[in-house]
Design a protein around this motif. Structure first.
Motif, PDB file in Angstrom:
ATOM      1  N   ASN A 442       0.825  -1.208   0.000  1.00 51.85           N
ATOM      2  CA  ASN A 442       0.000   0.000   0.000  1.00 51.85           C
ATOM      3  C   ASN A 442       0.859   1.257   0.000  1.00 51.85           C
ATOM      4  OD1 ASN A 442      -1.765  -2.131   1.742  1.00 51.85           O
ATOM      5  ND2 ASN A 442      -3.089  -0.794   0.493  1.00 51.85           N
ATOM      6  N   SER A 444      -1.075   4.600  -0.425  1.00 51.34           N
ATOM      7  CA  SER A 444      -2.407   5.105  -0.731  1.00 51.34           C
ATOM      8  C   SER A 444      -2.610   6.495  -0.125  1.00 51.34           C
ATOM      9  CB  SER A 444      -3.457   4.140  -0.161  1.00 51.34           C
ATOM     10  OG  SER A 444      -4.755   4.509  -0.557  1.00 51.34           O
ATOM     11  N   SER A 542       2.942   6.176  -5.040  1.00 52.16           N
ATOM     12  CA  SER A 542       1.503   6.444  -5.029  1.00 52.16           C
ATOM     13  C   SER A 542       1.017   6.579  -6.468  1.00 52.16           C
ATOM     14  CB  SER A 542       1.218   7.739  -4.266  1.00 52.16           C
ATOM     15  OG  SER A 542       1.920   8.826  -4.871  1.00 52.16           O
ATOM     16  N   LYS A 607      -9.014   4.703  -7.689  1.00 49.20           N
ATOM     17  CA  LYS A 607      -8.550   3.583  -6.860  1.00 49.20           C
ATOM     18  C   LYS A 607      -7.984   2.497  -7.779  1.00 49.20           C
ATOM     19  CE  LYS A 607     -11.427   0.631  -4.984  1.00 49.20           C
ATOM     20  NZ  LYS A 607     -12.448   0.031  -4.082  1.00 49.20           N
ATOM     21  N   GLU A 622      -5.308  -2.493  -3.083  1.00 42.39           N
ATOM     22  CA  GLU A 622      -6.068  -1.313  -3.481  1.00 42.39           C
ATOM     23  C   GLU A 622      -5.407  -0.058  -2.920  1.00 42.39           C
ATOM     24  OE1 GLU A 622     -10.579  -3.067  -3.799  1.00 42.39           O
ATOM     25  OE2 GLU A 622      -9.858  -2.455  -1.817  1.00 42.39           O
ATOM     26  N   ASN A 623      -5.253   0.946  -3.779  1.00 42.08           N
ATOM     27  CA  ASN A 623      -4.623   2.205  -3.372  1.00 42.08           C
ATOM     28  C   ASN A 623      -5.306   3.371  -4.078  1.00 42.08           C
ATOM     29  OD1 ASN A 623      -2.009   1.527  -1.735  1.00 42.08           O
ATOM     30  ND2 ASN A 623      -2.018   0.067  -3.435  1.00 42.08           N
ATOM     31  N   PHE A 624      -5.480   4.474  -3.327  1.00 44.19           N
ATOM     32  CA  PHE A 624      -6.131   5.665  -3.871  1.00 44.19           C
ATOM     33  C   PHE A 624      -5.090   6.677  -4.356  1.00 44.19           C
ATOM     34  CE2 PHE A 624      -9.789   4.128  -1.489  1.00 44.19           C
ATOM     35  CZ  PHE A 624     -10.829   4.424  -2.372  1.00 44.19           C
TER      36      PHE A 624
END
Length: 659
Positions: A442, A444, A542, A607, A622-624
């Motif tokens: 992650n 995120s 990111s 996402k 899952e990463n925003f």
């Protein structure tokens, strides 16, 4: 008055490329000894796998004389190369400009096995094939060319024979096809046969022939089509050849081709056979490793009737390729940041090395019989060429940079040969690295801000490393850099203990910049041992969302650098109440939001949805991204107005401006 000897040195490298595949480079130099005497030194760099080994060379001194000079030094070099040095003396009879040339010929011209004696008939397709065979296994191509007349000069205003449909030569098989003759006569045609080696033309010959066209009620026989054949060296090739004649005449069937010139008794002699109305025979060839080559063998079958007036023929070409067996018994073992590969030596002793291909993830390749090597569509990449038949192991460490954790690494291996031939691909075999380092899962964005942005980081717990070598205690050092590539990583925090695998990074400008991170796993310093880095850390960034606004559209682009595979991106749009709602998803890094009103701002975040190709790792990952906004704008200029002009020609007026 002083006299000078001028020497012009020929471009030696061009000679090498054209005529000698064992020679790879070289030069000619000279040294003045006295008066008109010069010492000439020739240096060649040769590929030792070739059978050619020149203890002496013939040199043309450029004054209508030549002589043999001998090798004075032979030095072995890496990768199967050798440096040869030849020295000789020559005394010129006078001054002048001389061109010194050494040409190392290493080729045999094609041999034409079919005689140019075929007859043609009006309204019947005529086929002739020279059945060209190249003893060196070089590629051959065919094309029509202008016939030559007196003194070897091209015939002025030469034209091809008239035809009801087409007149051409097949560039691959060499079939000269006349579809169809329309007038009785004698016609001259010429076929240019070019010889190619490694994609470079190295010679050519011409078949200049006459074709006699007759008017007859006879029809040529027909040979049943035979598909191309590819076999593994060691297999028996066996197929039936069948021809028939609709006029129920006697037919003679014969075969020509390079396979009959091998002189190794591997081909059962295809005798000339005859039959009434029909004829058949069986072709047999027990192949072996000596028959492996990059190009197809061509066997030309010719059926000729026995018409008492005009004998007509049909041609059928069979293309045969003999491919080396795949390397067997691949064994791979994953380490912390490298993979060791071993395999059995090729059973074909003409192989000069191996090609190693790698892919991320299993493909399941099963090639057809004519598919040697590893095709590009599998997404396998050639990562290493290993020279030498006996060299059957390789360590893949990504050219010293180390392999990255988190992938399933898959390999296939082929053997290769002097002429560029490649064996069938080995079985596909895969492994992952020993998980001795943390896998980032992650990066995120939690908050988008120029000054108070924050990022959630997480990684898998380190395991499967050598606890005897690294007994602990442990910690993680977190490093960060602006941008997605980790170009300026700086230490920002330390998580103490092997189980502490989460970090929140704060006070960042997540609005304007993406950030990348690495997690370094250390055995901490003790009285008995120094602080030690375990494995090579990953870099993960990111997701950075860029927006390009156009007429009624916002173009979203997702930039990232992560060690896992992102399969999808879910796109969220901000509603009037400030919440975000999913509006679509895409498997591309580009998404276009269409049919938007110009002049209104729209805000988005994305996402990412992905995974590692490994078991026992969080799935999905899952990463925003950060929040970014765009305002569609009309970027197209207005259309020019349409101007209609009318002239009232029936009534003419004079206009005056009165001041």
């Amino acid at each position: 008055m002083r006299k000078f000897l001028f020497i012009f040195i020929f471009l030696f490298n061009i000679i090498l490329q054209t005529f000698a595949t064992h020679n790879r480079a070289g030069e000619i130099t000279y040294r003045h000894i006295s008066e008109l005497t010069y010492e000439i030194t020739i240096v060649t760099y040769c590929y030792t796998i070739s059978a050619a080994d020149r203890g002496s060379l013939e040199i043309d001194w450029g004054d209508n004389t030549s002589s043999v000079i001998y090798r004075v030094e032979k030095v072995s070099l890496p990768d199967n190369y050798v440096k040869n040095t030849y020295v000789g003396l020559h005394t010129y009879s006078g001054t002048g400009i001389f061109q010194i040339v050494m040409i190392d010929f290493n080729r045999n011209p094609p041999i034409l096995l079919n005689e140019p004696i075929d007859k043609a008939a009006i309204n019947e397709i005529f086929i002739h094939n020279p059945s060209a065979y190249d003893p060196d296994g070089d590629s051959l191509s065919y094309e029509l060319t202008t016939c030559l007349g007196a003194n070897g000069e091209e015939i002025e205003n030469y034209s091809l024979p008239e035809t009801s449909n087409s007149f051409y030569v097949d560039a691959v098989t060499g079939d000269l096809i006349w579809d169809t003759p329309i007038e009785v006569g004698i016609y001259n045609v010429a076929i240019l046969i070019k010889e190619w080696r490694f994609g470079v033309p190295i010679g050519s010959i011409v078949r200049d022939m006459q074709i006699e066209v007759y008017e007859t009620k006879n029809h040529p026989p027909e040979i049943r089509d035979i598909k191309e054949i590819c076999v593994e060296a060691g297999d028996l090739i066996k197929f039936e050849v069948f021809a028939k004649d609709i006029d129920n005449q006697s037919i003679t069937l014969r075969a020509t081709g390079g396979v009959f010139q091998l002189n190794d008794e591997s081909v059962e002699y295809f005798e000339e056979v005859q039959g009434i109305a029909e004829v058949r025979d069986t072709f047999r060839w027990l192949t072996n490793c000596s028959h492996v080559r990059s190009n197809f063998y061509q066997v030309t079958f010719k059926a000729t009737d026995n018409d008492p007036g005009i004998k007509l023929s049909d041609i059928e070409n069979v293309m045969i390729k003999v491919i080396a067996p795949a390397p067997k018994n691949l064994i791979i073992e994953g380490k912390n940041n490298s993979i060791e590969i071993e395999w059995d030596k090729s059973i074909c002793d003409k192989a000069i090395g191996y090609k190693i291909y790698r892919r991320y993830g299993f493909y399941g390749f099963v090639g057809d019989s004519c598919e040697n090597g590893v095709p590009e569509y599998t997404d396998y990449e050639l990562i290493k060429t290993v020279n030498g038949l006996e060299n059957t192991d390789f360590i893949d460490n990504n050219d010293g940079n180390g392999l990255i954790q988190g992938y399933l690494y898959c390999y296939m291996i082929t053997a290769f040969f002097q002429d560029g031939a490649e064996s069938y691909a080995s079985e596909e075999i895969c492994t992952e690295l020993v998980r001795g380092i943390p896998l980032i899962t992650n990066v995120s964005i939690r908050n988008t801000s120029k000054t108070r942005g924050s990022i959630y980081m997480a990684w898998s717990k380190s395991k499967e490393f050598d606890t005897l070598q690294y007994p602990g205690p442990y910690d993680y050092i977190i490093k960060r850099s602006e941008g997605i590539w980790g170009g300026n990583l700086q230490e920002i925090a330390i998580n103490d203990g092997i189980n502490d695998t989460i970090f929140i990074d704060t006070m960042l400008n997540t609005k304007d910049y993406p950030y990348s991170y690495s997690i370094e796993f250390y055995n901490k310093k003790t009285n008995e041992r120094p602080r030690t880095l375990i494995g090579i850390p990953q870099i993960a960034s990111s997701v950075y969302l860029k927006i390009n606004s156009r007429d009624n559209e916002n173009w979203l682009k997702m930039e990232k650098n992560v060690p896992w595979l992102n399969e999808k991106y879910f796109v969220y749009m901000e509603k009037e109440n400030g919440d975000f709602d999913s509006i679509s998803f895409t498997d591309s890094i580009i998404f276009v939001d269409k049919n938007l009103p110009n002049g209104k701002e729209f805000c988005y975040k994305v996402k990412s949805f992905g995974h590692y190709q490994l078991e026992n790792i969080i799935d999905p990952i899952e990463n925003f991204s950060q929040i970014n906004c765009g305002t569609p704008i009309d970027t197209f200029p207005p259309c020019p107005p349409e101007l209609d002009v009318y002239s009232f020609c029936d009534t003419l007026y004079n206009f005056y401006f009165i001041q």
